[in-house]
Design an enzyme around this catalytic site. Structure first.
Site, PDB file in Angstrom:
ATOM      1  N   HIS A   1      33.273  25.743   9.338  1.00 29.87           N
ATOM      2  CA  HIS A   1      33.426  27.067   8.745  1.00 29.87           C
ATOM      3  C   HIS A   1      32.242  27.956   9.139  1.00 29.87           C
ATOM      4  O   HIS A   1      31.117  27.474   9.288  1.00 29.87           O
ATOM      5  CB  HIS A   1      33.458  26.976   7.215  1.00 29.87           C
ATOM      6  CG  HIS A   1      34.644  26.222   6.676  1.00 29.87           C
ATOM      7  ND1 HIS A   1      34.636  24.862   6.536  1.00 29.87           N
ATOM      8  CD2 HIS A   1      35.853  26.652   6.249  1.00 29.87           C
ATOM      9  CE1 HIS A   1      35.793  24.470   6.039  1.00 29.87           C
ATOM     10  NE2 HIS A   1      36.562  25.539   5.855  1.00 29.87           N
TER      11      HIS A   1
ATOM     12  N   HIS B   1      34.438  25.520  -6.163  1.00 25.79           N
ATOM     13  CA  HIS B   1      34.972  24.652  -5.112  1.00 25.79           C
ATOM     14  C   HIS B   1      35.755  23.501  -5.745  1.00 25.79           C
ATOM     15  O   HIS B   1      36.826  23.119  -5.256  1.00 25.79           O
ATOM     16  CB  HIS B   1      33.815  24.130  -4.250  1.00 25.79           C
ATOM     17  CG  HIS B   1      34.276  23.365  -3.057  1.00 25.79           C
ATOM     18  ND1 HIS B   1      35.172  23.873  -2.137  1.00 25.79           N
ATOM     19  CD2 HIS B   1      33.985  22.107  -2.628  1.00 25.79           C
ATOM     20  CE1 HIS B   1      35.398  22.964  -1.194  1.00 25.79           C
ATOM     21  NE2 HIS B   1      34.691  21.891  -1.472  1.00 25.79           N
TER      22      HIS B   1
ATOM     23  N   ALA C   1      43.293  26.662   2.274  1.00 24.10           N
ATOM     24  CA  ALA C   1      43.431  26.982   0.850  1.00 24.10           C
ATOM     25  C   ALA C   1      42.977  28.429   0.707  1.00 24.10           C
ATOM     26  O   ALA C   1      42.037  28.855   1.389  1.00 24.10           O
ATOM     27  CB  ALA C   1      42.553  26.068   0.013  1.00 24.10           C
TER      28      ALA C   1
ATOM     29  N   ASN D   1      44.379  29.762  -6.352  1.00 24.64           N
ATOM     30  CA  ASN D   1      43.885  30.591  -7.478  1.00 24.64           C
ATOM     31  C   ASN D   1      44.229  32.051  -7.225  1.00 24.64           C
ATOM     32  O   ASN D   1      44.556  32.437  -6.100  1.00 24.64           O
ATOM     33  CB  ASN D   1      42.356  30.451  -7.588  1.00 24.64           C
ATOM     34  CG  ASN D   1      41.651  30.823  -6.292  1.00 24.64           C
ATOM     35  OD1 ASN D   1      41.565  29.995  -5.375  1.00 24.64           O
ATOM     36  ND2 ASN D   1      41.180  32.056  -6.202  1.00 24.64           N
TER      37      ASN D   1
ATOM     38  N   SER E   1      41.891  22.395   2.928  1.00 29.05           N
ATOM     39  CA  SER E   1      41.988  21.763   1.611  1.00 29.05           C
ATOM     40  C   SER E   1      43.434  21.812   1.132  1.00 29.05           C
ATOM     41  O   SER E   1      44.082  22.855   1.208  1.00 29.05           O
ATOM     42  CB  SER E   1      41.113  22.508   0.598  1.00 29.05           C
ATOM     43  OG  SER E   1      39.801  22.609   1.076  1.00 29.05           O
TER      44      SER E   1
ATOM     45  N   HIS F   1      36.103  17.802   2.416  1.00 28.62           N
ATOM     46  CA  HIS F   1      36.591  18.030   3.778  1.00 28.62           C
ATOM     47  C   HIS F   1      36.231  16.791   4.592  1.00 28.62           C
ATOM     48  O   HIS F   1      35.085  16.375   4.606  1.00 28.62           O
ATOM     49  CB  HIS F   1      35.919  19.256   4.420  1.00 28.62           C
ATOM     50  CG  HIS F   1      36.244  20.549   3.735  1.00 28.62           C
ATOM     51  ND1 HIS F   1      35.741  21.758   4.143  1.00 28.62           N
ATOM     52  CD2 HIS F   1      37.022  20.820   2.677  1.00 28.62           C
ATOM     53  CE1 HIS F   1      36.188  22.719   3.357  1.00 28.62           C
ATOM     54  NE2 HIS F   1      36.962  22.171   2.449  1.00 28.62           N
TER      55      HIS F   1
ATOM     56  N   MET G   1      38.229  31.741   3.523  1.00 26.74           N
ATOM     57  CA  MET G   1      36.974  31.651   4.285  1.00 26.74           C
ATOM     58  C   MET G   1      37.143  30.916   5.614  1.00 26.74           C
ATOM     59  O   MET G   1      36.182  30.346   6.125  1.00 26.74           O
ATOM     60  CB  MET G   1      35.917  30.929   3.438  1.00 26.74           C
ATOM     61  CG  MET G   1      35.649  31.567   2.084  1.00 26.74           C
ATOM     62  SD  MET G   1      34.445  30.603   1.146  1.00 26.74           S
ATOM     63  CE  MET G   1      34.690  31.262  -0.508  1.00 26.74           C
ATOM     64  N   SER G   2      38.346  30.905   6.150  1.00 24.80           N
ATOM     65  CA  SER G   2      38.538  30.139   7.399  1.00 24.80           C
ATOM     66  C   SER G   2      39.618  30.778   8.262  1.00 24.80           C
ATOM     67  O   SER G   2      39.948  31.952   8.091  1.00 24.80           O
ATOM     68  CB  SER G   2      38.939  28.695   7.051  1.00 24.80           C
ATOM     69  OG  SER G   2      40.223  28.666   6.465  1.00 24.80           O
TER      70      SER G   2
ATOM     71  N   TYR H   1      30.637  29.863   7.294  1.00 25.63           N
ATOM     72  CA  TYR H   1      29.602  29.905   6.257  1.00 25.63           C
ATOM     73  C   TYR H   1      28.639  28.726   6.343  1.00 25.63           C
ATOM     74  O   TYR H   1      27.627  28.700   5.643  1.00 25.63           O
ATOM     75  CB  TYR H   1      30.209  29.997   4.849  1.00 25.63           C
ATOM     76  CG  TYR H   1      31.142  28.860   4.460  1.00 25.63           C
ATOM     77  CD1 TYR H   1      30.665  27.591   4.186  1.00 25.63           C
ATOM     78  CD2 TYR H   1      32.507  29.073   4.351  1.00 25.63           C
ATOM     79  CE1 TYR H   1      31.509  26.555   3.829  1.00 25.63           C
ATOM     80  CE2 TYR H   1      33.374  28.058   3.997  1.00 25.63           C
ATOM     81  CZ  TYR H   1      32.875  26.794   3.738  1.00 25.63           C
ATOM     82  OH  TYR H   1      33.706  25.781   3.396  1.00 25.63           O
ATOM     83  N   GLU H   2      28.938  27.736   7.181  1.00 25.58           N
ATOM     84  CA  GLU H   2      28.055  26.570   7.235  1.00 25.58           C
ATOM     85  C   GLU H   2      26.754  26.884   7.970  1.00 25.58           C
ATOM     86  O   GLU H   2      25.688  26.434   7.566  1.00 25.58           O
ATOM     87  CB  GLU H   2      28.777  25.381   7.881  1.00 25.58           C
ATOM     88  CG  GLU H   2      29.925  24.880   7.007  1.00 25.58           C
ATOM     89  CD  GLU H   2      30.712  23.759   7.665  1.00 25.58           C
ATOM     90  OE1 GLU H   2      30.098  22.739   8.020  1.00 25.58           O
ATOM     91  OE2 GLU H   2      31.934  23.909   7.829  1.00 25.58           O
TER      92      GLU H   2
END
Ligand code: HPA
Length: 264
Positions: free
Chosen positions: A77, A238, A107, A226, A24, A55, A202-203, A79-80
């Site tokens: 990812h 998100h 990001a 952030n 991102s 994405h 997260m990646s 988490y998917e």
């Protein structure tokens, strides 16, 4: 259309040398490509069909300066699905096509009070907090990958020099991987700070492990969207990540294009 067919549409002998993963906030990189062609992941066997809004899922082939690059706009990812090896096939394919280097972007949240949103951070190391590996289940002694200098010191020096020459502030730090998809708790952010993290996300970590297993050099950059949970009053979401990423996209992508165009 296969990647090979598309490559043949480029000048004869064209093959990518550098694979790039866009997270991102880094999508504008493709605007810097010359002679670009796009292949949707839907046409590429083994490439992920991302499920995350914002994405995309396109492989771009083209040049940055004189460097032939394959840019993956869209990654899988952990988490998917819970599986963390979703980028194994694409990275293996890009290595077979000729790539020797992987440049990753993401990001991330900052856990440092002196690194505010809109900052750029070069990864010099990572914390694999979930202790998940995309290499689990493989055999052979090469699965015992050495992770010292996983983020290539020469490439990092080149990125630092490029940022300095262009007058862009570039932080450098340790990226702590959280599986997600939920954001961290304030206690988890305090834990990350105490463990020596500079940013959380997260990646990236699974792909770095895969790339080192394939023998690819790795360079990675975070766009800070952030402060970590509990460090400020802003509400994490998100949509907020995407909005922040959009605002800084031009600056981040310009630096990335400059770094890649002269990559040693
Ligand atoms: N945490 C995890 N992943 C993220 C964050 C965050 O604060 N910001 C952007 N990606």
């Amino acid at each position: 259309m296969s990647v090979l067919t598309t490559m043949q549409q480029h000048t004869p002998g064209w093959a990518p040398r550098i694979a790039v993963v866009l997270g991102s906030g880094w999508g504008s990189l493709t605007e810097h490509l010359s002679h670009a062609v796009q292949i949707p992941y839907t046409e590429l066997e083994g490439f992920p069909q991302p499920t995350v809004a914002g994405h995309s899922a396109t492989l771009w082939l083209g040049n940055l300066g004189t460097q032939p690059v394959a840019v993956m706009s869209g990654r899988k990812h952990g988490y998917e699905t819970g599986a963390v090896d979703g980028m194994a096939k694409p990275l293996k394919m890009l290595k077979e096509l000729g790539c020797h280097t992987l440049v990753q972007t993401n990001a991330a949240g900052s856990v440092r009070t002196d690194m505010p949103p809109q900052s750029l951070m070069l990864l010099h190391d990572h914390l694999n907090l979930p202790q998940r590996s995309p290499l689990v289940g493989l055999s052979g002694s090469d699965r015992f990958v050495n992770m010292v200098d996983a983020y290539d010191p020469a490439l990092r020096a080149h990125a630092r020099h490029t940022a300095q020459a262009k007058g862009v502030m570039l932080f450098e730090g340790t990226y702590a991987w959280f599986l997600g998809p939920q954001f961290e708790t304030p206690a988890e952010i305090r834990m990350a700070q105490r463990l020596g993290a500079d940013a959380v996300g997260m990646s990236t970590v699974p792909e770095t492990i895969l790339a080192r297993h394939l023998g690819l050099r790795v360079l990675a950059l975070s766009f800070i969207t952030n402060f970590g949970a509990g460090m400020s009053t802003e509400q994490l979401s998100h949509a907020h990540t995407l909005q922040q990423a959009q605002e800084g996209s031009a600056k981040a992508s310009q630096l990335l294009a400059d770094i890649i165009a002269h990559l040693p």
